[in-house]
Write an enzyme that holds these catalytic residues in place. Structure first.
Site, short mmCIF file in Angstrom:
data_model
loop_
_atom_site.label_atom_id
_atom_site.label_comp_id
_atom_site.label_asym_id
_atom_site.label_seq_id
_atom_site.Cartn_x
_atom_site.Cartn_y
_atom_site.Cartn_z
N TYR A 153 0.84 -1.21 0.00
CA TYR A 153 0.00 0.00 0.00
C TYR A 153 0.87 1.26 0.00
O TYR A 153 0.62 2.20 -0.76
CB TYR A 153 -0.90 -0.02 1.23
CG TYR A 153 -1.82 1.17 1.36
CD1 TYR A 153 -2.85 1.39 0.45
CD2 TYR A 153 -1.67 2.07 2.42
CE1 TYR A 153 -3.71 2.47 0.58
CE2 TYR A 153 -2.52 3.16 2.55
CZ TYR A 153 -3.54 3.35 1.62
OH TYR A 153 -4.39 4.43 1.75
N LYS A 157 0.89 4.13 -2.98
CA LYS A 157 0.56 5.54 -2.75
C LYS A 157 1.76 6.44 -3.02
O LYS A 157 1.60 7.60 -3.42
CB LYS A 157 0.03 5.73 -1.33
CG LYS A 157 -1.34 5.09 -1.10
CD LYS A 157 -2.37 5.62 -2.08
CE LYS A 157 -3.77 5.08 -1.78
NZ LYS A 157 -4.80 5.64 -2.69
#
Length: 249
Positions: A153, A157
């Site tokens: 993640y 991002k």
């Protein structure tokens, strides 16, 4: 302040709940026409029902590249233009990096990186043709500073933030502004496990200088401003909204 959003057209992904729903409803309240996209048809119907006739729900799976790439065209077919895109949909599977299946990474990158890329590409073509527009990518503080148990993640991002910067530079002369928002801890369904555990919540809040988690409405004004014509000289920026957490030594 009038954000000049009346009758503008904005596509918001991940709009069936949480931050996406709050942003979609706020834009509708400002007079924008909003196309709300997400997988949950029920959630989208609920959001649209609150939107005073200004929110159109479209069910779409961010893993389906064909569905994703077609969304901006559907917006233009309905409204004749697309002034804003808010790439909010995302997933955050947690797990120990050493044990994580590569399939989890591929899924995370498909939703968090490839889908925003396809949407920005398709929406950007229309924006350039019509003389301008604004794209807002919802990243995360984990894209600014990596977080254990969220390696995939964090990587996704981080990619979104770099994409924001590079695309902003490429399209600035086309009058297309591209910015990112990096939220910290917000009280949404994505944080359900933390919110329902007093111990986890206490430990999570202890890391936030503001001493609390944020409510979705605290992100809304910034999102509305960045998709507004008033932000026409703001591009390539990432705005961190985390109660001071990422700035703490």
């Amino acid at each position: 302040m009038d954000l000049r959003l009346r009758d503008t057209v904005v596509l918001v992904t991940g709009a069936s709940r949480g931050l996406g729903a709050a942003i979609a409803l706020a834009l509708a309240a400002e007079g924008a026409y909003v196309v709300a996209a997400a997988r949950s048809r029920d959630g989208l119907r609920e959001v649209a029902a609150e939107g005073g006739g200004r929110i159109t729900p479209i069910a779409a799976d961010m893993r389906d590249e064909a569905e994703v790439a077609a969304l901006p065209g559907q917006v233009v077919a309905r409204h004749g233009r697309i002034d804003g895109l808010i790439n909010n949909a995302g997933i955050a599977p947690a797990g120990k990096f050493a044990d994580q299946d590569p399939a989890v990474w591929k899924d995370t990158l498909a939703v968090n990186v490839i889908a925003p890329m396809l949407l920005a590409q398709a929406a950007g073509r229309h924006m350039i043709a019509q003389g301008g527009g604004r794209i807002v990518n919802v990243a995360s503080t984990t894209g600014v500073r990596g977080k254990p148990m969220l390696v995939g993640y964090s990587a996704s991002k981080g990619a979104v933030i770099r994409m924001t910067e590079a695309l902003a530079a490429e399209w600035a002369a086309k009058n297309v502004q591209v910015n990112a928002i990096a939220p910290g801890a917000f009280s949404t369904e994505a944080q359900k496990a933390v919110l329902e555990s007093p111990d986890l919540l206490r430990r999570r809040v202890a890391r936030i200088p503001a001493g609390r988690m944020a409510e979705p409405q605290e992100l809304v004004p910034l999102a509305c401003l960045l998709v507004s014509p008033l932000s026409s000289f703001t591009t390539g920026a990432t705005f961190v909204v985390d109660g001071g957490e990422s700035g703490k030594l």
